[in-house]
Write a protein that holds these residues in place. Sequence first.
Motif, PDB file in Angstrom:
ATOM      1  N   LYS A  78      12.422  80.460  91.435  1.00 27.74           N
ATOM      2  CA  LYS A  78      12.032  79.059  91.381  1.00 27.74           C
ATOM      3  C   LYS A  78      10.737  78.830  92.146  1.00 27.74           C
ATOM      4  CE  LYS A  78      13.839  74.446  92.314  1.00 27.74           C
ATOM      5  NZ  LYS A  78      14.959  73.677  92.805  1.00 27.74           N
ATOM      6  N   ASN A  79      10.577  79.519  93.271  1.00 29.24           N
ATOM      7  CA  ASN A  79       9.413  79.308  94.117  1.00 29.24           C
ATOM      8  C   ASN A  79       8.274  80.282  93.848  1.00 29.24           C
ATOM      9  OD1 ASN A  79      10.550  77.132  95.508  1.00 29.24           O
ATOM     10  ND2 ASN A  79      11.689  78.493  96.830  1.00 29.24           N
ATOM     11  N   SER A  80       8.472  81.263  92.976  1.00 24.82           N
ATOM     12  CA  SER A  80       7.411  82.223  92.726  1.00 24.82           C
ATOM     13  C   SER A  80       6.298  81.557  91.922  1.00 24.82           C
ATOM     14  CB  SER A  80       7.949  83.459  92.002  1.00 24.82           C
ATOM     15  OG  SER A  80       8.370  83.122  90.707  1.00 24.82           O
ATOM     16  N   MET A  81       5.088  81.897  92.288  1.00 17.31           N
ATOM     17  CA  MET A  81       3.921  81.293  91.651  1.00 17.31           C
ATOM     18  C   MET A  81       3.640  81.971  90.317  1.00 17.31           C
ATOM     19  SD  MET A  81       2.779  78.970  93.755  1.00 17.31           S
ATOM     20  CE  MET A  81       1.267  78.659  94.603  1.00 17.31           C
ATOM     21  N   SER A  82       3.235  81.179  89.350  1.00 14.30           N
ATOM     22  CA  SER A  82       2.760  81.672  88.068  1.00 14.30           C
ATOM     23  C   SER A  82       1.242  81.580  88.089  1.00 14.30           C
ATOM     24  CB  SER A  82       3.323  80.821  86.930  1.00 14.30           C
ATOM     25  OG  SER A  82       4.727  80.893  86.913  1.00 14.30           O
ATOM     26  N   HIS A  83       0.608  82.312  87.204  1.00 17.82           N
ATOM     27  CA  HIS A  83      -0.848  82.342  87.165  1.00 17.82           C
ATOM     28  C   HIS A  83      -1.331  81.660  85.902  1.00 17.82           C
ATOM     29  CE1 HIS A  83      -0.359  85.178  90.411  1.00 17.82           C
ATOM     30  NE2 HIS A  83       0.416  85.914  89.631  1.00 17.82           N
ATOM     31  N   GLY A  84      -2.477  80.986  86.002  1.00 18.02           N
ATOM     32  CA  GLY A  84      -2.994  80.310  84.825  1.00 18.02           C
ATOM     33  C   GLY A  84      -4.447  79.913  84.973  1.00 18.02           C
ATOM     34  N   GLU A  85      -4.948  79.289  83.915  1.00 17.78           N
ATOM     35  CA  GLU A  85      -6.316  78.780  83.885  1.00 17.78           C
ATOM     36  C   GLU A  85      -6.268  77.337  83.402  1.00 17.78           C
ATOM     37  OE1 GLU A  85     -10.522  79.465  81.503  1.00 17.78           O
ATOM     38  OE2 GLU A  85      -8.985  81.023  81.414  1.00 17.78           O
ATOM     39  N   VAL A  86      -6.951  76.456  84.123  1.00 13.49           N
ATOM     40  CA  VAL A  86      -6.981  75.045  83.762  1.00 13.49           C
ATOM     41  C   VAL A  86      -7.846  74.877  82.514  1.00 13.49           C
ATOM     42  CG1 VAL A  86      -7.647  72.727  84.500  1.00 13.49           C
ATOM     43  CG2 VAL A  86      -6.655  74.327  86.154  1.00 13.49           C
ATOM     44  N   LYS A  87      -7.268  74.275  81.481  1.00 19.41           N
ATOM     45  CA  LYS A  87      -7.988  74.025  80.233  1.00 19.41           C
ATOM     46  C   LYS A  87      -8.401  72.567  80.096  1.00 19.41           C
ATOM     47  CE  LYS A  87      -8.056  78.073  78.376  1.00 19.41           C
ATOM     48  NZ  LYS A  87      -9.350  78.716  78.138  1.00 19.41           N
ATOM     49  N   LYS A  88      -7.642  71.646  80.742  1.00 18.59           N
ATOM     50  CA  LYS A  88      -7.966  70.226  80.670  1.00 18.59           C
ATOM     51  C   LYS A  88      -7.349  69.515  81.860  1.00 18.59           C
ATOM     52  CE  LYS A  88      -7.471  66.166  77.687  1.00 18.59           C
ATOM     53  NZ  LYS A  88      -6.913  65.648  76.417  1.00 18.59           N
ATOM     54  N   VAL A  89      -8.074  68.550  82.410  1.00 20.19           N
ATOM     55  CA  VAL A  89      -7.565  67.710  83.490  1.00 20.19           C
ATOM     56  C   VAL A  89      -7.567  66.272  82.968  1.00 20.19           C
ATOM     57  CG1 VAL A  89      -7.923  66.899  85.854  1.00 20.19           C
ATOM     58  CG2 VAL A  89      -8.546  69.247  85.244  1.00 20.19           C
ATOM     59  N   ASP A  90      -6.381  65.666  82.887  1.00 24.51           N
ATOM     60  CA  ASP A  90      -6.245  64.295  82.389  1.00 24.51           C
ATOM     61  C   ASP A  90      -5.755  63.424  83.542  1.00 24.51           C
ATOM     62  OD1 ASP A  90      -5.632  61.894  81.135  1.00 24.51           O
ATOM     63  OD2 ASP A  90      -4.586  62.833  79.445  1.00 24.51           O
ATOM     64  N   THR A  91      -6.706  62.881  84.306  1.00 24.09           N
ATOM     65  CA  THR A  91      -6.344  62.089  85.483  1.00 24.09           C
ATOM     66  C   THR A  91      -5.642  60.788  85.105  1.00 24.09           C
ATOM     67  OG1 THR A  91      -8.602  61.223  85.540  1.00 24.09           O
ATOM     68  CG2 THR A  91      -8.111  63.057  87.000  1.00 24.09           C
ATOM     69  N   ALA A  92      -6.027  60.192  83.977  1.00 23.20           N
ATOM     70  CA  ALA A  92      -5.411  58.930  83.556  1.00 23.20           C
ATOM     71  C   ALA A  92      -3.918  59.106  83.276  1.00 23.20           C
ATOM     72  CB  ALA A  92      -6.116  58.384  82.319  1.00 23.20           C
ATOM     73  N   ALA A  93      -3.562  60.233  82.674  1.00 20.66           N
ATOM     74  CA  ALA A  93      -2.152  60.480  82.332  1.00 20.66           C
ATOM     75  C   ALA A  93      -1.418  61.263  83.418  1.00 20.66           C
ATOM     76  CB  ALA A  93      -2.062  61.227  81.006  1.00 20.66           C
ATOM     77  N   GLY A  94      -2.166  61.795  84.397  1.00 24.27           N
ATOM     78  CA  GLY A  94      -1.534  62.593  85.451  1.00 24.27           C
ATOM     79  C   GLY A  94      -1.045  63.932  84.943  1.00 24.27           C
ATOM     80  N   LYS A  95      -1.867  64.566  84.068  1.00 26.45           N
ATOM     81  CA  LYS A  95      -1.436  65.817  83.445  1.00 26.45           C
ATOM     82  C   LYS A  95      -2.519  66.887  83.497  1.00 26.45           C
ATOM     83  CE  LYS A  95       1.735  63.527  80.270  1.00 26.45           C
ATOM     84  NZ  LYS A  95       2.136  63.358  78.878  1.00 26.45           N
ATOM     85  N   LEU A  96      -2.062  68.138  83.461  1.00 27.93           N
ATOM     86  CA  LEU A  96      -2.925  69.308  83.379  1.00 27.93           C
ATOM     87  C   LEU A  96      -2.544  70.123  82.154  1.00 27.93           C
ATOM     88  CD1 LEU A  96      -2.926  70.830  87.002  1.00 27.93           C
ATOM     89  CD2 LEU A  96      -4.880  69.850  85.799  1.00 27.93           C
ATOM     90  N   THR A  97      -3.540  70.617  81.434  1.00 28.65           N
ATOM     91  CA  THR A  97      -3.288  71.590  80.381  1.00 28.65           C
ATOM     92  C   THR A  97      -3.630  72.940  80.972  1.00 28.65           C
ATOM     93  OG1 THR A  97      -3.860  69.988  78.663  1.00 28.65           O
ATOM     94  CG2 THR A  97      -3.858  72.324  78.034  1.00 28.65           C
ATOM     95  N   ILE A  98      -2.657  73.852  80.943  1.00 30.81           N
ATOM     96  CA  ILE A  98      -2.809  75.154  81.593  1.00 30.81           C
ATOM     97  C   ILE A  98      -2.490  76.268  80.602  1.00 30.81           C
ATOM     98  CG2 ILE A  98      -2.028  76.646  83.481  1.00 30.81           C
ATOM     99  CD1 ILE A  98      -1.092  74.078  84.939  1.00 30.81           C
ATOM    100  N   LYS A  99      -3.393  77.241  80.523  1.00 34.21           N
ATOM    101  CA  LYS A  99      -3.116  78.487  79.799  1.00 34.21           C
ATOM    102  C   LYS A  99      -2.507  79.411  80.844  1.00 34.21           C
ATOM    103  CE  LYS A  99      -5.230  82.231  77.188  1.00 34.21           C
ATOM    104  NZ  LYS A  99      -6.487  82.814  76.679  1.00 34.21           N
ATOM    105  N   HIS A 100      -1.239  79.760  80.665  1.00 29.41           N
ATOM    106  CA  HIS A 100      -0.520  80.464  81.727  1.00 29.41           C
ATOM    107  C   HIS A 100       0.156  81.735  81.239  1.00 29.41           C
ATOM    108  CE1 HIS A 100       3.390  79.131  80.182  1.00 29.41           C
ATOM    109  NE2 HIS A 100       2.823  77.947  79.989  1.00 29.41           N
ATOM    110  N   GLY A 101       0.488  82.571  82.199  1.00 32.55           N
ATOM    111  CA  GLY A 101       1.312  83.744  81.952  1.00 32.55           C
ATOM    112  C   GLY A 101       2.766  83.315  81.891  1.00 32.55           C
ATOM    113  N   PRO A 102       3.695  84.272  81.893  1.00 33.13           N
ATOM    114  CA  PRO A 102       5.120  83.939  81.821  1.00 33.13           C
ATOM    115  C   PRO A 102       5.560  83.051  82.987  1.00 33.13           C
ATOM    116  CG  PRO A 102       4.769  86.303  81.544  1.00 33.13           C
ATOM    117  CD  PRO A 102       3.457  85.722  81.951  1.00 33.13           C
TER     118      PRO A 102
END
Length: 115
Positions: free
Chosen positions: A42-66
């Motif tokens: 549960k606490n282990s970190m996953s790795h990814g790359e930020v593809k989009k930052v949507d501050t208005a919606a409070g969301k991140l689009t992330i290309k991530h590993g498992p």
Amino acid sequence: MKNAIVSIVMGCAVAVSATAYAAGDMGNMNVASGAQQGTDAKNSMSHGEVKKVDTAAGKLTIKHGPLENLGMEAMTMVFKVKDPGMLSQVKVGDKIDFVAEEIDGSLTVTKLQKQ
């Protein structure tokens, strides 16, 4: 008839003793390790790359590993963020480590740090 009853009694005795043996044999097992592994996942970190930052919606689009704690394979997806302040820490193209959890039916980033 008497032989049948003796056979049934002996069968029950064998079954009970085998169950007791198996229960005693498990006495050396560390049951907490299973709970610990769940907590680690549960606490282990996953790795990814930020593809989009949507501050208005409070969301991140992330290309991530498992995402092991969620049983998900690598993909690109949209996540809510637990703390809107996280959005100001990253920009498109940043490599990140993060923890995502399912909160109230939504996949939510609960921890985030740049690599």
